[in-house]
Design an enzyme around this catalytic site. Structure first.
Site, short mmCIF file in Angstrom:
data_model
loop_
_atom_site.label_atom_id
_atom_site.label_comp_id
_atom_site.label_asym_id
_atom_site.label_seq_id
_atom_site.Cartn_x
_atom_site.Cartn_y
_atom_site.Cartn_z
N ALA A 77 0.85 -1.20 0.00
CA ALA A 77 0.00 0.00 0.00
C ALA A 77 0.89 1.25 0.00
O ALA A 77 1.86 1.33 0.75
CB ALA A 77 -0.91 -0.01 1.23
N CYS A 78 0.53 2.20 -0.84
CA CYS A 78 1.28 3.46 -0.90
C CYS A 78 1.17 4.20 0.43
O CYS A 78 0.07 4.38 0.97
CB CYS A 78 0.71 4.34 -2.01
SG CYS A 78 1.30 6.04 -1.94
N ILE A 79 2.30 4.68 0.92
CA ILE A 79 2.30 5.32 2.25
C ILE A 79 1.53 6.63 2.26
O ILE A 79 0.75 6.90 3.18
CB ILE A 79 3.74 5.49 2.79
CG1 ILE A 79 3.69 5.99 4.24
CG2 ILE A 79 4.59 6.41 1.93
CD1 ILE A 79 4.99 5.87 4.98
#
Lengths: 119, 125, 97
Positions: A77-79
Site C-alpha cells: 500500500a502506498c504510504i
C-alpha cells in the site's frame, strides 16, 4: 513473464479489486510470476484487517493475504495514500506492507508488464 | 544515433479527470513527481476532463481543498518535459493553449495513439 | 497494445474516448460494466462493428455471464481470465476506466 499489478480502487465499491484478484490468480495458474500488487488511491483500503464482511461475502483483505502467503505476491500500500485514509501498519492483514511510490516505480521497471485496475 | 538504455522504461501517465471533484488527478500528480526522480522516460497526457487540471485561474480557497494547478509548472524542474494535450478534448471544452498554466504540445488522437503504442507502461489516473 | 474498457458506454464516454486513440490491429477487451457495449442489437452495435473492421474485439466471459448478456455483436470473441492473461502476454496494456 513477470507481472506487476496496480490497483487504484478500494474493495466492494468497485469491481476493480475483484478483477485484479481474478487476473492475478489466472496469471499464476498460467505459470507467470505476479511480483507485486501495489495499492494506490482508495486501493490502500484493500488490506485492512478490520474488514469484516458478512459470512456469505468474500473477504477481500483476507483474499489478498492468502495470495501473498501462497504465492509470495507482495501486497503493497502506498504510504502517502494510506496516511490520508487512516491505513497504518498495525491494521494491515498479514502479507501486506506499506511502502513508498518509489517501490511502484521499481515494480514498473523490473516487470514485463504493469497492469492497472481502477474505476 | 542515440543509444537506447534498455533499463529506462517509457512510462506514460494519462490524466482524465477534472481536478477537484475526485482525487485522481492530484494523486496522479504525486505519483508523477516521485517517478520523475527515477530518471525514466516519463510523459503526461491530458485527455477529456483532465485538461481542466491545467486551466488558469483556479482558486480553491472557497472549497477547502488544496489547489495544485501551479504544481504542473514545477514538472519542468523535475525534467518532466513531455506534456501532451489531446486536441479534441481542448477544443470541445472551448479552451486554447492560452488558457493553460503550462506550455504543452497539443496532439491529434492518432499521434497520441502512436505514442501510447511505444510505451512500456501506461497508467490512467 | 491491449486496450481494456471497464465502463458501460451508456453511462460513460470511455469507449468513445478509447476508440479515438486505437491503432489498427490493437485488441480491445471489454471487462466489468464495459461488457454492456457488446450486447447485440444495442445502440453501440454499429460502433462495435466499425471497430471490428480494424481491431479484434474481446469481452470477458465471466463479466458477460454475471450480467446475463448472452448474444453478442457478431465478431466479438470471448475470453476467460486466463484468456485475458494471454492477451497481456502478447501486448502491453492500456487500461481505460
Amino acid at each position: 513473464m513477470k507481472i506487476g499489478i496496480l490497483l487504484k480502487e478500494g474493495p466492494y465499491n468497485h469491481q476493480a479489486s475483484d478483477t485484479a484478484f481474478k487476473f492475478a490468480e489466472a496469471a499464476i495458474k498460467k505459470g507467470h510470476i505476479v511480483d507485486a500488487v501495489f495499492l494506490y488511491n482508495d486501493g490502500v483500503t484493500n488490506v485492512t484487517k478490520l474488514m469484516d464482511p458478512p459470512q456469505d461475502d468474500r473477504n477481500i483483505a483476507g483474499r489478498w493475504s492468502e495470495l501473498s502467503k501462497k504465492h509470495g505476491v507482495e501486497i503493497l500500500a502506498c504510504i502517502a495514500a494510506s496516511k490520508r485514509r487512516g491505513i497504518s501498519d498495525d491494521i494491515l492483514v498479514e502479507g501486506s506492507a506499506i511502502t513508498g511510490l518509489g517501490t511502484l516505480t521499481d515494480i514498473a521497471i523490473r516487470n514485463d508488464r504493469l497492469v492497472t485496475f481502477g474505476d | 544515433m542515440q543509444m537506447e538504455n534498455e533499463n529506462v522504461k517509457k512510462i506514460m501517465h494519462v490524466l482524465r479527470h477534472a481536478p477537484h471533484g475526485t482525487i485522481y488527478t492530484y494523486e496522479g500528480l504525486e505519483m508523477i513527481l516521485i517517478m520523475a526522480a527515477y530518471e525514466q522516460d516519463l510523459s503526461v497526457v491530458f485527455i477529456g476532463d483532465g485538461v481542466y487540471a491545467l486551466k488558469k485561474g483556479q482558486d480553491t480557497s472557497g472549497i477547502g481543498i488544496k489547489g495544485f494547478s501551479k504544481t504542473f509548472m514545477a514538472l519542468d524542474g523535475y525534467d518532466v518535459e513531455k506534456l501532451y494535450v489531446d486536441r479534441v478534448s481542448l477544443e470541445e471544452r472551448g479552451l486554447t493553449e492560452d488558457d493553460l498554466v503550462v506550455d504543452v504540445e497539443v496532439l491529434d488522437a492518432q499521434e497520441t495513439g502512436r505514442l501510447m503504442k511505444e510505451q512500456d507502461v501506461i497508467i490512467h489516473h | 497494445m491491449l486496450h481494456t474498457i471497464n465502463k458501460s458506454p451508456f453511462e460513460n464516454n470511455t469507449f468513445e474516448t478509447c476508440t479515438r486513440f486505437l491503432l489498427p490491429g490493437d485488441p480491445v477487451l471489454f471487462i466489468e460494466d464495459g461488457v454492456y457495449a457488446v450486447q447485440s442489437g444495442n445502440k453501440f452495435t454499429h460502433e462495435i462493428e466499425r471497430v471490428l473492421k480494424t481491431n479484434p474485439v474481446f469481452a470477458l466471459r465471466p463479466d458477460l455471464d454475471a450480467r446475463g448478456i448472452g448474444t453478442l455483436a457478431e465478431g466479438v470473441e470471448t475470453v476467460d481470465y486466463e484468456g485475458f492473461v494471454g492477451l497481456v502476454e502478447e501486448h502491453q496494456v492500456n487500461s481505460w476506466f
